[in-house]
Write a protein that holds these residues in place. Structure first.
Motif, PDB file in Angstrom:
ATOM      1  N   ALA A 164      35.566  65.591  60.509  1.00 47.09           N
ATOM      2  CA  ALA A 164      35.824  64.594  59.468  1.00 47.09           C
ATOM      3  C   ALA A 164      37.236  64.025  59.535  1.00 47.09           C
ATOM      4  N   GLU A 165      38.152  64.693  60.284  1.00 42.36           N
ATOM      5  CA  GLU A 165      39.515  64.200  60.361  1.00 42.36           C
ATOM      6  C   GLU A 165      39.555  62.758  60.865  1.00 42.36           C
ATOM      7  N   THR A 166      38.635  62.406  61.742  1.00 45.12           N
ATOM      8  CA  THR A 166      38.642  61.066  62.311  1.00 45.12           C
ATOM      9  C   THR A 166      38.003  60.036  61.385  1.00 45.12           C
ATOM     10  N   ASN A 167      37.335  60.495  60.353  1.00 45.32           N
ATOM     11  CA  ASN A 167      36.637  59.592  59.439  1.00 45.32           C
ATOM     12  C   ASN A 167      37.477  59.386  58.176  1.00 45.32           C
ATOM     13  N   THR A 168      38.604  58.682  58.318  1.00 53.39           N
ATOM     14  CA  THR A 168      39.475  58.441  57.171  1.00 53.39           C
ATOM     15  C   THR A 168      39.079  57.146  56.476  1.00 53.39           C
ATOM     16  N   LYS A 169      39.603  56.946  55.275  1.00 50.80           N
ATOM     17  CA  LYS A 169      39.344  55.740  54.492  1.00 50.80           C
ATOM     18  C   LYS A 169      40.662  55.021  54.223  1.00 50.80           C
ATOM     19  N   ASN A 170      40.604  53.702  54.135  1.00 48.57           N
ATOM     20  CA  ASN A 170      41.802  52.901  53.875  1.00 48.57           C
ATOM     21  C   ASN A 170      42.135  52.792  52.396  1.00 48.57           C
ATOM     22  N   THR A 171      41.160  53.051  51.544  1.00 52.69           N
ATOM     23  CA  THR A 171      41.372  52.975  50.096  1.00 52.69           C
ATOM     24  C   THR A 171      40.780  54.228  49.454  1.00 52.69           C
ATOM     25  N   PRO A 172      41.347  54.681  48.321  1.00 48.16           N
ATOM     26  CA  PRO A 172      40.831  55.910  47.694  1.00 48.16           C
ATOM     27  C   PRO A 172      39.562  55.714  46.872  1.00 48.16           C
ATOM     28  N   VAL A 173      39.169  54.472  46.634  1.00 49.07           N
ATOM     29  CA  VAL A 173      38.000  54.229  45.788  1.00 49.07           C
ATOM     30  C   VAL A 173      37.158  53.108  46.392  1.00 49.07           C
ATOM     31  N   GLY A 174      35.853  53.241  46.229  1.00 45.04           N
ATOM     32  CA  GLY A 174      34.936  52.205  46.683  1.00 45.04           C
ATOM     33  C   GLY A 174      34.341  51.476  45.502  1.00 45.04           C
ATOM     34  N   LYS A 175      33.364  50.660  45.753  1.00 43.04           N
ATOM     35  CA  LYS A 175      32.689  49.933  44.681  1.00 43.04           C
ATOM     36  C   LYS A 175      31.317  50.536  44.508  1.00 43.04           C
ATOM     37  N   PRO A 176      30.723  50.438  43.378  1.00 44.09           N
ATOM     38  CA  PRO A 176      31.203  49.957  42.091  1.00 44.09           C
ATOM     39  C   PRO A 176      31.983  51.053  41.372  1.00 44.09           C
ATOM     40  N   VAL A 177      32.410  50.751  40.148  1.00 47.01           N
ATOM     41  CA  VAL A 177      33.098  51.741  39.326  1.00 47.01           C
ATOM     42  C   VAL A 177      32.160  52.925  39.110  1.00 47.01           C
ATOM     43  N   LEU A 178      32.697  54.117  39.153  1.00 45.20           N
ATOM     44  CA  LEU A 178      31.901  55.331  39.035  1.00 45.20           C
ATOM     45  C   LEU A 178      31.304  55.456  37.636  1.00 45.20           C
ATOM     46  N   GLY A 179      29.989  55.666  37.567  1.00 50.82           N
ATOM     47  CA  GLY A 179      29.300  55.793  36.287  1.00 50.82           C
ATOM     48  C   GLY A 179      28.721  57.186  36.105  1.00 50.82           C
ATOM     49  N   LYS A 180      27.989  57.395  35.009  1.00 47.26           N
ATOM     50  CA  LYS A 180      27.417  58.711  34.687  1.00 47.26           C
ATOM     51  C   LYS A 180      26.398  59.171  35.721  1.00 47.26           C
ATOM     52  N   ASP A 181      25.581  58.259  36.206  1.00 46.64           N
ATOM     53  CA  ASP A 181      24.574  58.562  37.219  1.00 46.64           C
ATOM     54  C   ASP A 181      23.644  59.683  36.768  1.00 46.64           C
ATOM     55  N   LEU A 182      23.103  59.567  35.548  1.00 45.97           N
ATOM     56  CA  LEU A 182      22.266  60.608  34.960  1.00 45.97           C
ATOM     57  C   LEU A 182      21.028  60.929  35.793  1.00 45.97           C
ATOM     58  N   GLN A 183      20.491  59.954  36.478  1.00 48.71           N
ATOM     59  CA  GLN A 183      19.295  60.155  37.297  1.00 48.71           C
ATOM     60  C   GLN A 183      19.656  60.405  38.758  1.00 48.71           C
ATOM     61  N   GLY A 184      20.941  60.576  39.051  1.00 46.59           N
ATOM     62  CA  GLY A 184      21.395  60.751  40.422  1.00 46.59           C
ATOM     63  C   GLY A 184      21.004  62.088  41.020  1.00 46.59           C
ATOM     64  N   LYS A 185      21.112  62.154  42.332  1.00 48.77           N
ATOM     65  CA  LYS A 185      20.793  63.385  43.054  1.00 48.77           C
ATOM     66  C   LYS A 185      21.848  64.448  42.759  1.00 48.77           C
ATOM     67  N   PRO A 186      21.464  65.728  42.814  1.00 48.22           N
ATOM     68  CA  PRO A 186      22.448  66.805  42.597  1.00 48.22           C
ATOM     69  C   PRO A 186      23.421  66.895  43.776  1.00 48.22           C
ATOM     70  N   ARG A 187      24.544  67.544  43.521  1.00 51.97           N
ATOM     71  CA  ARG A 187      25.557  67.727  44.563  1.00 51.97           C
ATOM     72  C   ARG A 187      25.003  68.538  45.723  1.00 51.97           C
ATOM     73  N   LYS A 188      25.562  68.313  46.926  1.00 56.24           N
ATOM     74  CA  LYS A 188      25.121  69.037  48.116  1.00 56.24           C
ATOM     75  C   LYS A 188      26.097  70.133  48.534  1.00 56.24           C
ATOM     76  N   LEU A 189      27.382  69.887  48.350  1.00 61.76           N
ATOM     77  CA  LEU A 189      28.393  70.800  48.864  1.00 61.76           C
ATOM     78  C   LEU A 189      28.746  71.873  47.837  1.00 61.76           C
ATOM     79  N   LYS A 190      29.336  72.970  48.291  1.00 61.63           N
ATOM     80  CA  LYS A 190      29.550  74.142  47.440  1.00 61.63           C
ATOM     81  C   LYS A 190      30.954  74.255  46.849  1.00 61.63           C
ATOM     82  N   TRP A 191      31.890  73.382  47.211  1.00 60.02           N
ATOM     83  CA  TRP A 191      33.242  73.511  46.657  1.00 60.02           C
ATOM     84  C   TRP A 191      33.224  73.212  45.164  1.00 60.02           C
TER      85      TRP A 191
END
Length: 169
Positions: free
Chosen positions: A66-93
């Protein structure tokens, strides 16, 4: 430095009569590296916290490079919402741990991640996959900008301003 020394003397010997102690050089204070660039400017950075955040998120020393997969900005679009019907998290941290570290970082040396961090902090109770991805994006942004810092150039005409968060209750 002379202005700071004069201020300290005035606090000790003046009407405040404060009891101040010299705790040594301030080049590393609470994980913040402070480097004097010249007589007028100093630089602040937190490379160890950035590394710790990236390790927590699994972005360093992993199988998918993942070191090579950097981003130029800390946030993407759209603004982060509640996402009540969204999928559960995948990672364990731990989501709250990551948000806490990001909050400390943005409050001291990385104001550029403030908006993105505050968006993710709103969803600590029930974070979904979209919230996890938002934190991973901030982590990838930090990977690409870890060598950057914030540089201050105080104005000696304005003096030293000190604000204390205390109510003496």
């Amino acid at each position: 430095m002379r202005n700071i020394d004069n201020f300290v003397r005035s606090m000790q010997d003046g009407k405040e009569n404060s009891d101040l102690t010299d705790e040594g050089d301030i080049d590393k204070f609470l994980g913040i590296e402070i480097e004097h660039l010249d007589d007028k400017r100093f630089e602040m950075k937190q490379p160890y916290l950035i590394e710790r955040i990236c390790r927590t998120l699994g972005l360093i020393d992993n199988d998918w490079k993942a070191e090579t997969n950097t981003k130029n900005t800390p946030v993407g679009k759209p603004v982060l919402g509640k996402d009540l019907q969204g999928k559960p998290r995948k990672l364990k941290w731990k989501y709250r741990t990551a948000v806490g570290m990001l909050s400390y970082l943005q409050g001291n040396t990385c104001p550029d991640i403030s908006m993105a961090t505050h968006q993710t902090a709103r969803f600590c109770i029930d974070p979904r996959l979209s919230h996890e991805q938002a934190i991973m994006r901030i982590g990838r942004y930090l990977l690409g900008t870890a060598d950057r810092s914030i540089i201050y150039e105080p104005d000696p005409k304005k003096g030293l301003e000190c604000y204390v968060d205390a109510d003496f209750a």
